[in-house]
Design an enzyme around this catalytic site. Structure first.
Site, PDB file in Angstrom:
ATOM      1  N   ASP A  96      47.380 -62.998 -13.346  1.00  0.00           N
ATOM      2  CA  ASP A  96      45.689 -62.382 -13.536  1.00  0.00           C
ATOM      3  C   ASP A  96      45.098 -64.270 -14.294  1.00  0.00           C
ATOM      4  OD1 ASP A  96      43.353 -61.974 -14.128  1.00  0.00           O
ATOM      5  OD2 ASP A  96      43.746 -59.483 -14.442  1.00  0.00           O
ATOM      6  N   HIS A  98      42.139 -64.410 -14.610  1.00  0.00           N
ATOM      7  CA  HIS A  98      40.833 -63.981 -15.351  1.00  0.00           C
ATOM      8  C   HIS A  98      40.312 -64.215 -17.102  1.00  0.00           C
ATOM      9  CE1 HIS A  98      40.399 -62.686 -11.386  1.00  0.00           C
ATOM     10  NE2 HIS A  98      39.038 -63.171 -11.343  1.00  0.00           N
TER      11      HIS A  98
HETATM   12  C1  B12 Z   1      34.418 -64.072 -12.679  1.00  0.00           C
HETATM   13  C2  B12 Z   1      35.606 -63.640 -11.693  1.00  0.00           C
HETATM   14  C3  B12 Z   1      36.233 -65.415 -11.484  1.00  0.00           C
HETATM   15  C4  B12 Z   1      36.337 -66.088 -11.699  1.00  0.00           C
HETATM   16  C5  B12 Z   1      37.398 -65.907 -13.243  1.00  0.00           C
HETATM   17  C6  B12 Z   1      37.153 -67.014 -14.296  1.00  0.00           C
HETATM   18  C7  B12 Z   1      37.378 -66.669 -15.989  1.00  0.00           C
HETATM   19  N1  B12 Z   1      37.845 -67.902 -16.194  1.00  0.00           N
HETATM   20  O1  B12 Z   1      37.835 -65.500 -16.345  1.00  0.00           O
HETATM   21  C8  B12 Z   1      37.431 -67.155 -10.927  1.00  0.00           C
HETATM   22  C9  B12 Z   1      36.212 -68.012 -10.146  1.00  0.00           C
HETATM   23  C10 B12 Z   1      37.600 -68.047 -11.352  1.00  0.00           C
HETATM   24  C11 B12 Z   1      38.276 -66.271 -10.269  1.00  0.00           C
HETATM   25  C12 B12 Z   1      38.979 -66.124 -10.067  1.00  0.00           C
HETATM   26  C13 B12 Z   1      39.699 -65.500  -8.751  1.00  0.00           C
HETATM   27  N2  B12 Z   1      39.711 -63.777  -8.357  1.00  0.00           N
HETATM   28 CO1  B12 Z   1      38.210 -62.780  -9.647  1.00  0.00          CO
HETATM   29  N3  B12 Z   1      36.206 -62.352 -10.063  1.00  0.00           N
HETATM   30  C14 B12 Z   1      35.762 -62.538 -11.233  1.00  0.00           C
HETATM   31  C15 B12 Z   1      34.365 -61.582 -11.011  1.00  0.00           C
HETATM   32  C16 B12 Z   1      33.330 -62.562 -10.204  1.00  0.00           C
HETATM   33  C17 B12 Z   1      34.118 -61.225 -12.994  1.00  0.00           C
HETATM   34  C18 B12 Z   1      34.696 -61.410 -13.472  1.00  0.00           C
HETATM   35  C19 B12 Z   1      35.338 -60.860 -14.504  1.00  0.00           C
HETATM   36  O2  B12 Z   1      34.087 -62.426 -15.050  1.00  0.00           O
HETATM   37  N4  B12 Z   1      33.868 -60.229 -15.088  1.00  0.00           N
HETATM   38  C20 B12 Z   1      32.876 -60.062 -16.413  1.00  0.00           C
HETATM   39  C21 B12 Z   1      33.691 -59.713 -17.420  1.00  0.00           C
HETATM   40  C22 B12 Z   1      33.326 -60.191 -19.179  1.00  0.00           C
HETATM   41  O3  B12 Z   1      33.984 -58.526 -17.396  1.00  0.00           O
HETATM   42  P1  B12 Z   1      35.694 -57.737 -17.496  1.00  0.00           P
HETATM   43  O4  B12 Z   1      37.233 -59.063 -17.398  1.00  0.00           O
HETATM   44  O5  B12 Z   1      35.910 -56.547 -17.563  1.00  0.00           O
HETATM   45  O6  B12 Z   1      35.252 -57.722 -19.287  1.00  0.00           O
HETATM   46  C23 B12 Z   1      34.784 -56.899 -19.969  1.00  0.00           C
HETATM   47  C24 B12 Z   1      35.724 -55.348 -20.393  1.00  0.00           C
HETATM   48  O7  B12 Z   1      36.419 -54.925 -19.543  1.00  0.00           O
HETATM   49  C25 B12 Z   1      36.643 -55.927 -21.822  1.00  0.00           C
HETATM   50  N5  B12 Z   1      37.874 -56.066 -21.879  1.00  0.00           N
HETATM   51  C26 B12 Z   1      37.999 -57.177 -21.020  1.00  0.00           C
HETATM   52  N6  B12 Z   1      39.303 -57.209 -21.150  1.00  0.00           N
HETATM   53  C27 B12 Z   1      39.686 -56.639 -22.669  1.00  0.00           C
HETATM   54  C28 B12 Z   1      41.174 -56.053 -22.484  1.00  0.00           C
HETATM   55  C29 B12 Z   1      40.792 -55.182 -23.942  1.00  0.00           C
HETATM   56  C30 B12 Z   1      42.492 -54.838 -24.817  1.00  0.00           C
HETATM   57  C31 B12 Z   1      39.917 -54.469 -24.233  1.00  0.00           C
HETATM   58  C32 B12 Z   1      39.786 -53.453 -24.731  1.00  0.00           C
HETATM   59  C33 B12 Z   1      38.653 -54.355 -23.184  1.00  0.00           C
HETATM   60  C34 B12 Z   1      38.527 -55.778 -22.591  1.00  0.00           C
HETATM   61  O8  B12 Z   1      35.298 -56.260 -22.719  1.00  0.00           O
HETATM   62  C35 B12 Z   1      34.552 -57.592 -21.819  1.00  0.00           C
HETATM   63  C36 B12 Z   1      33.595 -57.057 -21.607  1.00  0.00           C
HETATM   64  O9  B12 Z   1      32.658 -55.736 -21.867  1.00  0.00           O
HETATM   65  C37 B12 Z   1      35.203 -60.563 -10.579  1.00  0.00           C
HETATM   66  C38 B12 Z   1      34.270 -59.051  -9.575  1.00  0.00           C
HETATM   67  C39 B12 Z   1      34.180 -58.759 -10.942  1.00  0.00           C
HETATM   68  N7  B12 Z   1      32.779 -58.526 -10.624  1.00  0.00           N
HETATM   69  O10 B12 Z   1      34.467 -57.592 -10.790  1.00  0.00           O
HETATM   70  C40 B12 Z   1      36.059 -61.101  -9.144  1.00  0.00           C
HETATM   71  C41 B12 Z   1      37.664 -60.420  -9.116  1.00  0.00           C
HETATM   72  C42 B12 Z   1      38.014 -59.722 -10.575  1.00  0.00           C
HETATM   73  N8  B12 Z   1      38.480 -61.349  -9.258  1.00  0.00           N
HETATM   74  C43 B12 Z   1      39.279 -61.591  -7.651  1.00  0.00           C
HETATM   75  C44 B12 Z   1      40.616 -61.697  -6.814  1.00  0.00           C
HETATM   76  C45 B12 Z   1      40.577 -61.719  -6.252  1.00  0.00           C
HETATM   77  C46 B12 Z   1      40.412 -63.340  -7.593  1.00  0.00           C
HETATM   78  C47 B12 Z   1      41.087 -64.109  -6.847  1.00  0.00           C
HETATM   79  C48 B12 Z   1      42.535 -63.850  -6.852  1.00  0.00           C
HETATM   80  C49 B12 Z   1      40.687 -64.978  -5.529  1.00  0.00           C
HETATM   81  C50 B12 Z   1      39.253 -64.962  -4.943  1.00  0.00           C
HETATM   82  N9  B12 Z   1      39.094 -64.102  -3.518  1.00  0.00           N
HETATM   83  O11 B12 Z   1      38.011 -65.137  -5.848  1.00  0.00           O
HETATM   84  C51 B12 Z   1      41.112 -65.285  -7.968  1.00  0.00           C
HETATM   85  C52 B12 Z   1      42.370 -65.517  -8.806  1.00  0.00           C
HETATM   86  C53 B12 Z   1      42.302 -64.680  -9.544  1.00  0.00           C
HETATM   87  C54 B12 Z   1      44.394 -64.304  -9.863  1.00  0.00           C
HETATM   88  N10 B12 Z   1      44.708 -64.763  -9.962  1.00  0.00           N
HETATM   89  O12 B12 Z   1      44.034 -64.224 -11.579  1.00  0.00           O
HETATM   90  C55 B12 Z   1      38.982 -60.034  -7.649  1.00  0.00           C
HETATM   91  C56 B12 Z   1      40.046 -58.712  -7.950  1.00  0.00           C
HETATM   92  C57 B12 Z   1      40.052 -57.516  -6.747  1.00  0.00           C
HETATM   93  C58 B12 Z   1      41.792 -57.623  -6.895  1.00  0.00           C
HETATM   94  N11 B12 Z   1      41.328 -56.206  -6.757  1.00  0.00           N
HETATM   95  O13 B12 Z   1      42.706 -57.505  -7.396  1.00  0.00           O
HETATM   96  C59 B12 Z   1      37.260 -59.756  -7.914  1.00  0.00           C
HETATM   97  C60 B12 Z   1      37.488 -57.899  -8.375  1.00  0.00           C
HETATM   98  C61 B12 Z   1      37.153 -60.288  -6.559  1.00  0.00           C
HETATM   99  C62 B12 Z   1      36.347 -59.189  -5.262  1.00  0.00           C
HETATM  100  N12 B12 Z   1      35.710 -57.928  -5.344  1.00  0.00           N
HETATM  101  O14 B12 Z   1      37.525 -59.639  -4.591  1.00  0.00           O
HETATM  102  N13 B12 Z   1      37.176 -65.072 -10.263  1.00  0.00           N
END
Ligand code: B12
Lengths: 209, 408
Positions: A96, A98
């Site tokens: 992963d 992200h």
């Molecule tokens: C931005 C994004 C990307 C960016 C990432 C940029 C980066 N440097 O992070 C890019 C464009 C590069 C990318 C690539 C990919 N992505 Co992407 N991406 C997203 C997207 C749109 C948003 C994710 C995100 O950043 N959310 C915002 C953050 C802030 O939220 P968060 O991580 O949940 O974090 C919050 C909390 O969870 C918490 N938190 C986070 N980490 C931790 C850890 C702990 C310990 C704790 C307590 C809390 C905590 O704090 C944060 C703030 O509240 C999602 C869709 C979505 N909306 O979820 C897809 C998504 C995650 N991606 C997905 C996929 C498939 C990919 C890719 C494989 C290819 C593709 N089809 O685009 C690739 C490669 C991924 C890989 N192998 O890792 C899928 C995953 C599907 C799955 N179920 O496996 C998603 C869900 C999109 C989809 N619906 O298809 N992605």
């Protein structure tokens, strides 16, 4: 001035808050106090996020402002002056890449007083085990945004167990976690919200949240 | 009594179309699952799946045969290629063909956007889209001035080592064309097999949200959010400038017979309603409306939590298309959008991976009770990509649960 800085940070005035923080130090203000203000501001931002008043955009910019200010404040602080709640080894799990959510959580955990050892993204099990051996953290935090990461977390959990690091508390976060994932992985807690995650980390260590 | 493939396809299509047209079908349509599981189930590596189209087509066929969802989402592997579509947006025959960049195309391009199994990654890893920062903030003006020229002339040579000199580029484009034709012949084969297995034709094109182009391919997802605060006017003008090439690209799918267009969103969840309504939605809305006017129904994938922006969907004309949700509560979404938009989603991937057949049955039963009434609903996994270790019995349990509780 402290109140003004607090407001500037909470209101997302990036330029203004960095400028004011520098001025504060130039006028002889204590770095320790500056750190406190930033922490309170980050708390307030997290709270607004939990209430739905703020969104990820604000968390992201808030984390960025905090990071920018800490760049010049941290070197001025003596080791003993920073109260440390505990240490977290943090990483996005294997396969992963992200990073955004993990980085936001990191900024908020640091602001709350945790030392965070950030292993980066696509972190294999062995690297978590190694880091836990080396840094002896209180908590391991795993971030997981893709479903393939769910089994990476489970494998990491098992690797830690197999290495006798059974007692370490594990919290998982990121878009792909929920209660059933927590159970599957064998983690102690989960959160898909950075502010709540920090609160849970405090609870895991028995510090009031 | 077994139905003929033609009957089956007709029945499935009627089911899906009824839902899209906001009516009650015979049964709640169940959207397909794809992802790493397709290769894993056939016993081949992700590398083979990405690079050997013969093996991939066989794996897809096996998966389609054994898991009879109403649509098949098992397809050839490719990652978001929209930046190339923008670069070629003056060429209707080429632009849509680059929507997905496969492993072999990635090899040809030598790009920094993707990592593939058997190349930069382990043979059994999921392909990765990395994105990244390929443009500096002081270049917004150039992007605004001439978006297509800037992407084609400045960004692509930076992002792809095999495009970094004009001479290398000549060879690369020819090679890419050859790869495209292999890809499309394999895709055609899948179309043929799908028909044999009773899957309806569901001609789907693509679209994209203009601001996501900047986040995914130019500035980085996190960086563009910060840019919105730092250079608001430039970001807005840049999104506006990209709207025309993106709309053209999306509309070209009409020539390929598309009746639907998938638009996956990335930045929606990040933005407060204020920022969403200012920097994101107006341009996305333009793309959606243009498609709709041309007789293509958009299938917009609202990734992450879209709760804060639900009401904006009501600005679209009734029956505009399909609102597909990832983490937004579909029960709530359906209440808001009832009679206006077809709602799709509802199955958390975590449940499919970590749950048990019993839990899945119970979950589906409860969910359908809430969302079935009135029709206009398609049941789908919140994300369509199931990992390798998704228990097979869970997928069967899902199909059986819909068979049991899905009829109207
Ligand atoms: C931005 C994004 C990307 C960016 C990432 C940029 C980066 N440097 O992070 C890019 C464009 C590069 C990318 C690539 C990919 N992505 Co992407 N991406 C997203 C997207 C749109 C948003 C994710 C995100 O950043 N959310 C915002 C953050 C802030 O939220 P968060 O991580 O949940 O974090 C919050 C909390 O969870 C918490 N938190 C986070 N980490 C931790 C850890 C702990 C310990 C704790 C307590 C809390 C905590 O704090 C944060 C703030 O509240 C999602 C869709 C979505 N909306 O979820 C897809 C998504 C995650 N991606 C997905 C996929 C498939 C990919 C890719 C494989 C290819 C593709 N089809 O685009 C690739 C490669 C991924 C890989 N192998 O890792 C899928 C995953 C599907 C799955 N179920 O496996 C998603 C869900 C999109 C989809 N619906 O298809 N992605």
């Amino acid at each position: 001035m402290q109140e003004e800085l607090f407001n500037k940070i909470v209101n997302m005035d990036e330029e203004g808050s960095i400028k004011l923080a520098k001025e504060y130090l130039d006028r002889g203000g204590k770095p320790q106090e500056l750190l406190e203000v930033c922490r309170r501001a980050m708390d307030a931002i997290g709270e607004k996020f939990e209430k739905g008043e703020y969104f990820l955009s604000e968390l992201l910019l808030g984390g960025e402002i905090f990071k920018s200010i800490m760049e010049f404040v941290l070197p001025l602080l003596e080791e003993s002056e920073t109260t440390k709640l505990g240490t977290i080894v943090l990483g996005t799990v294997k396969d992963d890449i992200h990073s955004i959510g993990k980085d936001i959580f990191k900024a908020f955990a640091q602001a709350a007083g945790f030392e965070v050892i950030d292993l980066g993204v696509d972190v294999p099990e062995e690297k978590f085990v190694e880091a836990v051996r080396e840094h002896k953290p209180d908590i391991v935090g795993m971030s997981c945004l893709i479903t393939a990461g769910i089994s990476s977390m489970k494998r990491t959990r098992e690797a830690l167990r197999a290495s006798g690091l059974e007692d370490i508390k594990i919290i998982i976060g990121g878009g792909r976690v929920d209660e059933s994932v927590k159970q599957f992985v064998g983690a102690d807690a989960w959160s898909d919200d950075a502010a709540r995650g920090v609160r849970i980390c405090k609870e895991l260590l028995g510090v009031e949240g | 009594m077994a139905k003929s493939p033609e009957e089956l396809a007709k029945e499935r299509l009627a089911r899906i179309e009824a839902a899209i047209n906001l009516q009650e079908p015979d049964k709640v349509p169940l959207w397909g699952v794809g992802g790493d599981i397709v290769a894993a189930y056939a016993g081949i590596t992700q590398y083979e799946f990405c690079y050997d189209y013969d093996k991939a087509v066989k794996a897809i066929e096996k998966f389609m045969r054994d898991f009879p969802f109403d649509t098949s989402m098992a397809g050839l592997m490719g990652l978001e290629g929209r930046i190339f579509c923008v670069a070629f947006s003056e060429f209707p025959d080429i632009s849509p063909a680059l929507s997905l960049i496969t492993g072999p195309m990635h090899d040809v391009l030598g790009d920094k956007y993707y990592r593939y199994p058997g190349r930069e990654l382990d043979e059994n890893a999921t392909p990765q889209f990395l994105g990244g920062t390929f443009m500096e903030p002081d270049e917004y003006d150039e992007l605004i001035e001439d978006p297509v020229g800037f992407v084609a002339g400045t960004i692509l040579p930076r992002a792809c080592t095999n495009l970094d000199t004009p001479r290398k580029a000549m060879a690369t484009w020819v090679r890419l064309g050859m790869e495209c034709s292999k890809f499309f012949s394999a895709a055609g084969e899948i179309g043929r097999v799908s028909a044999e297995l009773g899957y309806p034709p569901f001609p789907m094109g693509w679209g994209y949200s203009p601001l996501d182009i900047i986040g995914d391919f130019l500035r980085g997802v996190g960086t563009v959010v910060l840019d919105i605060y730092r250079y608001p006017d430039k970001v807005k003008k840049a999104a506006e400038a990209l709207t025309e090439p993106i709309t053209n690209y999306a509309l070209y799918h009409k020539y390929m017979g598309a009746r639907y267009a998938m638009i996956p969103l990335h930045l929606n969840e990040y933005l407060s309603p204020k920022l969403y309504n200012e920097f994101y939605w107006p341009y996305l809305k333009t793309v959606i409306l243009k498609l709709y006017e041309e007789g293509i129904k958009p299938l917009v994938f609202f990734e992450g939590h879209h709760d804060a922006h639900l009401d904006t969907i009501l600005e679209l004309p009734e029956g505009w298309g399909i609102a597909y949700f990832e983490k937004t509560d579909v029960v709530k979404a359906k209440k808001v959008l009832q009679g206006h938009s077809c709602v799709m989603g509802g199955i958390p991937m975590g449940l499919l991976v970590g749950g048990t057949p019993m839990k899945i049955e119970e979950y589906i039963k409860n969910l359908l009770e809430e969302v079935k009434p009135g029709g206009g609903f398609i049941l789908a996994p919140g994300v369509g990509t199931a990992p390798s270790e998704t228990p097979v019995e869970n997928m069967h349990a899902l199909i059986e649960a819909v068979e049991k509780y899905g009829y109207y």
